[in-house]
Structures are given as structure tokens and as C-alpha cells.
Design a protein around this motif. Structure first.
Motif, short mmCIF file in Angstrom:
data_model
loop_
_atom_site.label_atom_id
_atom_site.label_comp_id
_atom_site.label_asym_id
_atom_site.label_seq_id
_atom_site.Cartn_x
_atom_site.Cartn_y
_atom_site.Cartn_z
N LEU A 189 -37.26 6.81 -31.24
CA LEU A 189 -36.88 7.87 -32.16
C LEU A 189 -37.60 7.61 -33.47
N VAL A 190 -38.38 8.58 -33.92
CA VAL A 190 -39.11 8.45 -35.17
C VAL A 190 -38.36 9.24 -36.24
N VAL A 191 -38.04 8.55 -37.34
CA VAL A 191 -37.36 9.18 -38.46
C VAL A 191 -38.29 9.20 -39.67
N ARG A 192 -38.10 10.18 -40.52
CA ARG A 192 -38.98 10.33 -41.68
C ARG A 192 -38.77 9.24 -42.72
N ASP A 193 -37.51 8.94 -43.04
CA ASP A 193 -37.20 8.04 -44.14
C ASP A 193 -36.78 6.67 -43.63
N GLU A 194 -37.16 5.63 -44.35
CA GLU A 194 -36.80 4.27 -43.96
C GLU A 194 -35.38 3.94 -44.39
N GLY A 195 -34.86 2.88 -43.80
CA GLY A 195 -33.54 2.38 -44.18
C GLY A 195 -32.47 2.75 -43.17
N VAL A 196 -31.52 1.85 -43.03
CA VAL A 196 -30.43 2.04 -42.08
C VAL A 196 -29.63 3.31 -42.37
N PRO A 197 -29.28 3.61 -43.63
CA PRO A 197 -28.51 4.83 -43.88
C PRO A 197 -29.22 6.10 -43.38
N SER A 198 -30.52 6.17 -43.55
CA SER A 198 -31.28 7.32 -43.06
C SER A 198 -31.24 7.39 -41.54
N MET A 199 -31.41 6.25 -40.89
CA MET A 199 -31.38 6.20 -39.43
C MET A 199 -30.01 6.59 -38.89
N VAL A 200 -28.95 6.09 -39.52
CA VAL A 200 -27.59 6.40 -39.08
C VAL A 200 -27.32 7.90 -39.24
N LYS A 201 -27.79 8.48 -40.34
CA LYS A 201 -27.60 9.92 -40.56
C LYS A 201 -28.24 10.74 -39.44
N VAL A 202 -29.46 10.38 -39.06
CA VAL A 202 -30.16 11.10 -37.99
C VAL A 202 -29.42 10.93 -36.66
N ILE A 203 -29.03 9.69 -36.35
CA ILE A 203 -28.35 9.42 -35.07
C ILE A 203 -27.00 10.12 -35.03
N ASP A 204 -26.25 10.07 -36.13
CA ASP A 204 -24.97 10.79 -36.19
C ASP A 204 -25.17 12.28 -35.93
N GLY A 205 -26.23 12.83 -36.49
CA GLY A 205 -26.53 14.25 -36.28
C GLY A 205 -26.86 14.55 -34.82
N LEU A 206 -27.62 13.64 -34.18
CA LEU A 206 -27.93 13.83 -32.77
C LEU A 206 -26.67 13.79 -31.90
N VAL A 207 -25.78 12.85 -32.19
CA VAL A 207 -24.54 12.74 -31.43
C VAL A 207 -23.67 13.98 -31.65
N ALA A 208 -23.54 14.40 -32.89
CA ALA A 208 -22.71 15.56 -33.20
C ALA A 208 -23.22 16.82 -32.51
N ALA A 209 -24.54 16.93 -32.37
CA ALA A 209 -25.14 18.10 -31.73
C ALA A 209 -25.24 17.94 -30.21
N GLY A 210 -24.88 16.76 -29.70
CA GLY A 210 -25.00 16.51 -28.26
C GLY A 210 -26.42 16.27 -27.80
N GLU A 211 -27.32 15.97 -28.73
CA GLU A 211 -28.74 15.76 -28.41
C GLU A 211 -29.09 14.31 -28.13
N HIS A 212 -28.17 13.39 -28.32
CA HIS A 212 -28.48 11.97 -28.12
C HIS A 212 -28.91 11.69 -26.68
N GLY A 213 -28.39 12.45 -25.73
CA GLY A 213 -28.76 12.25 -24.33
C GLY A 213 -30.20 12.62 -24.02
N THR A 214 -30.80 13.43 -24.87
CA THR A 214 -32.20 13.81 -24.70
C THR A 214 -33.12 12.75 -25.28
N VAL A 215 -32.68 12.09 -26.34
CA VAL A 215 -33.53 11.18 -27.10
C VAL A 215 -33.35 9.73 -26.68
N LEU A 216 -32.12 9.33 -26.41
CA LEU A 216 -31.82 7.92 -26.17
C LEU A 216 -31.72 7.63 -24.67
N ARG A 217 -31.74 6.36 -24.33
CA ARG A 217 -31.63 5.91 -22.93
C ARG A 217 -30.17 5.64 -22.59
N HIS A 218 -29.70 6.32 -21.57
CA HIS A 218 -28.32 6.12 -21.12
C HIS A 218 -28.25 4.81 -20.33
#
Length: 84
Positions: free
Chosen positions: A48-77
């Protein structure tokens, strides 16, 4: 950064590796300097490539993917954790 998403409702687990744009560029530049073909492209199966560095930025993106149900497309189950 390697990471896990573990769902509270069913303990289902997902894994991934998070990179910034700058890190991908650094990896490709290094590979090009040593003559590896990967210097002309880059890929990662559960990356997963994120624009901004840092854990808070990464967590924000991942939280958004989970909330939208998109984590299954991006991450490995990898399934639920099972006690051995």
C-alpha cells in the motif's frame, strides 16, 4: 512498514506493507543504480503506497480502507489467529 489489521468482531486478520511515495522512489533508484530490472518498475503483492509519511497518516488511510470495506482488495487475508 509491515502491518496487521485485526477485526474485533471476528478476529479476522489482514497483512500488508505500507510505503510512502518517497520510499518507493528510493528503492527504485537504488535498484537502478545496481542494474536490477526492478529499477524500471516496482510492485508488491500486499503493498500500500501512501502519500504522506508517518504512522498517523498510514493509520488514517488504513482506517478509511476498513471503513469503506476496501481493505480486502488491498491487503492480504491471512485468516483468524488460531491457538496452537
Amino acid at each position: 512498514m509491515d502491518m496487521w489489521v485485526i477485526r474485533d468482531d471476528d478476529d479476522d486478520r489482514w497483512s500488508g506493507t505500507v510505503f510512502t511515495l518517497d520510499e518507493v522512489r528510493r528503492i527504485m533508484d537504488r535498484q537502478r543504480q545496481v542494474g536490477e530490472p526492478e529499477g524500471d518498475y516496482w510492485w508488491c503483492w500486499d503493498g500500500l503506497v501512501v502519500r504522506d509519511e508517518g504512522v498517523p497518516s498510514m493509520v488514517k488511510v488504513i482506517d478509511g480502507l476498513v471503513a469503506a470495506g476496501e481493505h480486502g482488495t488491498v491487503l492480504r487475508h491471512v485468516g483468524p489467529e488460531v491457538d496452537a
